[in-house]
Design an enzyme around this catalytic site. Structure first.
Site, short mmCIF file in Angstrom:
data_model
loop_
_atom_site.label_atom_id
_atom_site.label_comp_id
_atom_site.label_asym_id
_atom_site.label_seq_id
_atom_site.Cartn_x
_atom_site.Cartn_y
_atom_site.Cartn_z
N GLU A 124 4.20 -1.55 -16.33
CA GLU A 124 4.72 -0.20 -16.19
C GLU A 124 6.14 -0.24 -15.65
O GLU A 124 6.49 -1.09 -14.82
CB GLU A 124 3.82 0.63 -15.26
CG GLU A 124 2.45 0.91 -15.88
CD GLU A 124 1.56 1.78 -15.02
OE1 GLU A 124 0.76 2.53 -15.61
OE2 GLU A 124 1.67 1.73 -13.77
N CYS A 144 0.25 -9.09 -9.81
CA CYS A 144 0.92 -9.60 -8.62
C CYS A 144 -0.03 -10.53 -7.88
O CYS A 144 -1.25 -10.32 -7.88
CB CYS A 144 1.35 -8.45 -7.71
SG CYS A 144 2.39 -8.95 -6.32
N CYS A 148 -0.87 -7.48 -1.13
CA CYS A 148 -0.56 -6.61 0.00
C CYS A 148 -1.63 -5.52 0.06
O CYS A 148 -1.93 -4.88 -0.94
CB CYS A 148 0.83 -6.00 -0.16
SG CYS A 148 2.16 -7.24 -0.15
#
Length: 411
Positions: A124, A144, A148
């Site tokens: 995106e 990723c 996190c």
């Protein structure tokens, strides 16, 4: 949009989409350096004495004129165009979906063809229009690896790095869609700055950790800032990292763009939980790399991003710790109201607390703007990006929309 603005489920506008790309595409000329482009042309029989001129022609057509079809290159001979069509491509990725937020933010779900034995992948990219500027948020990876805990993208596994071509193609496609190349008109309904370039700034803040894909990001950003092509000033390009310390030094030396640090905590124990890469590169090492970043001044500051999480990192003690941590670093602190996503256990800090936090930092001499949430209704805000292959099911989307209405009210 202020914190008191009403957030309602988005009204998606039907937009034309591009034609699907080939499943086994030819190699692209997009993302090649001049030297690589010259070598590719030479391999296909272009004479040595013509290489420099041909590269210059192609560079201008691809990056200044923004063409995506070799037949549009009217000053290139027909034989040369036929050779280019036979062996290369300059096609854009497929637009799977284009969404427009109530606030004008635009999000594209893009599909890239397979690489080698891999599968097609989706990422995106987000365009944020503001008066006087327009910022494109670009992805560097599919998924990723950093996990996190407050970030939606971090819940999608890393599939692969994007190539320089795929990184640059996000910029080229955005400029296509916004009418930002010469002699092109923007699609109806686009909200853009009143004058000048529609894409005036780019930020490497989309999916992925840019510094875990250093070589491709470097090539793409050097082409984006090339004065004979896309010609974006390096002061209008910001690379955001969660803290890959060795590559921060390389970024300063080899790329030279503006730096942003995804900080979010001022103590190692808390940052270890929020941003797990901190276990490898703790705060002291990160801040040493920031202090050594070339060219720092009050006019060329590092941006520190700080997501405001209720009861986690938003106390005045945290604000005091932030001031101590950044002592001596020309810095701006972007305070980011947490953007919710399905399944998260975090809540956004109360607006009154965010303002107290900001006031405290401002009184210490640091600029601390509170980032206006943009595109929340289409999951386009900071920390919300996630590609179609990992996208919400209908029931999850309905639950998310209900949560947004509960938190912010209805029209």
């Amino acid at each position: 949009m202020s914190a008191t603005d009403v957030m309602t489920p988005s009204k998606l506008k039907p937009m034309p989409v591009s034609q699907p790309v080939e499943l086994a595409p030819k190699p692209s000329l997009i993302g090649l350096t001049r030297e690589e482009m010259g070598a590719a042309l030479k391999e296909k029989g272009v004479a040595d004495k013509q290489i420099k001129m041909r590269v210059s022609q192609l560079w201008n057509w691809i990056y200044v004129r923004g063409v995506s079809d070799f037949d549009a290159m009217v000053n290139v001979s027909k034989d040369m165009r036929e050779m280019l069509k036979t062996h290369f491509t300059i096609a854009r990725p497929e637009i799977v979906e284009e969404q427009v937020s109530n606030d004008g933010t635009r999000k594209w779900l893009l599909r890239f063809p397979p690489r080698g034995a891999g599968r097609p992948v989706e990422i995106e990219a987000v365009y944020i229009p503001e008066e006087g500027r327009g910022t494109l948020c670009i992805s560097s990876q599919v998924g990723c690896s950093l996990t996190c805990s407050f970030c939606h993208t971090g819940t999608q596994r890393l599939v692969r790095n994007l190539t320089a071509e795929e990184i640059l193609s996000q910029l080229l496609l955005a400029r296509d869609r916004l009418g930002d190349f010469p002699d092109r008109e923007a699609p109806q309904g686009t909200v853009m700055p009143a004058e000048g370039r529609k894409v005036s700034n780019i930020v490497m803040m989309g999916m992925g950790e840019p510094l875990y894909n250093f070589d491709s990001v470097k090539t793409a950003l050097l082409i984006a800032s090339d004065g004979d092509g896309l010609s974006l000033s390096k002061r209008r390009i910001t690379l955001s990292t969660s803290g890959v310390v060795p590559e921060i030094y390389r970024t300063g030396d080899e790329i030279g763009v503006m730096l942003a640090i995804s900080l979010h905590a001022v103590r190692d124990d808390l940052r270890d939980m929020l941003v797990p890469i901190n276990k490898k590169y703790p705060l002291k090492e990160l801040m040493d790399a920031c202090r050594a970043y070339p060219g720092l001044s009050n006019a060329r500051r590092i941006t520190f991003e700080y997501v405001m999480l209720k009861g986690v990192n938003d106390s005045l003690e945290d604000a005091k710790g932030l001031i101590q941590l950044l002592k001596g670093v020309p810095a701006k602190i972007n305070l980011i109201p947490f953007n919710p996503w399905p399944g998260t256990n975090y809540q956004c800090s109360d607006w009154e607390q965010i303002e107290k936090f900001a006031d405290f930092i401002n009184s210490a001499g640091y600029a601390s703007p509170i980032r206006t949430p943009r595109g929340r209704d289409i999951l386009a805000a900071c920390g919300q990006l996630k590609s179609e292959s990992e996208r919400m099911r209908k029931t999850e989307r309905l639950a998310f929309e209900a949560m947004m209405i509960a938190n912010h009210g209805e029209d």
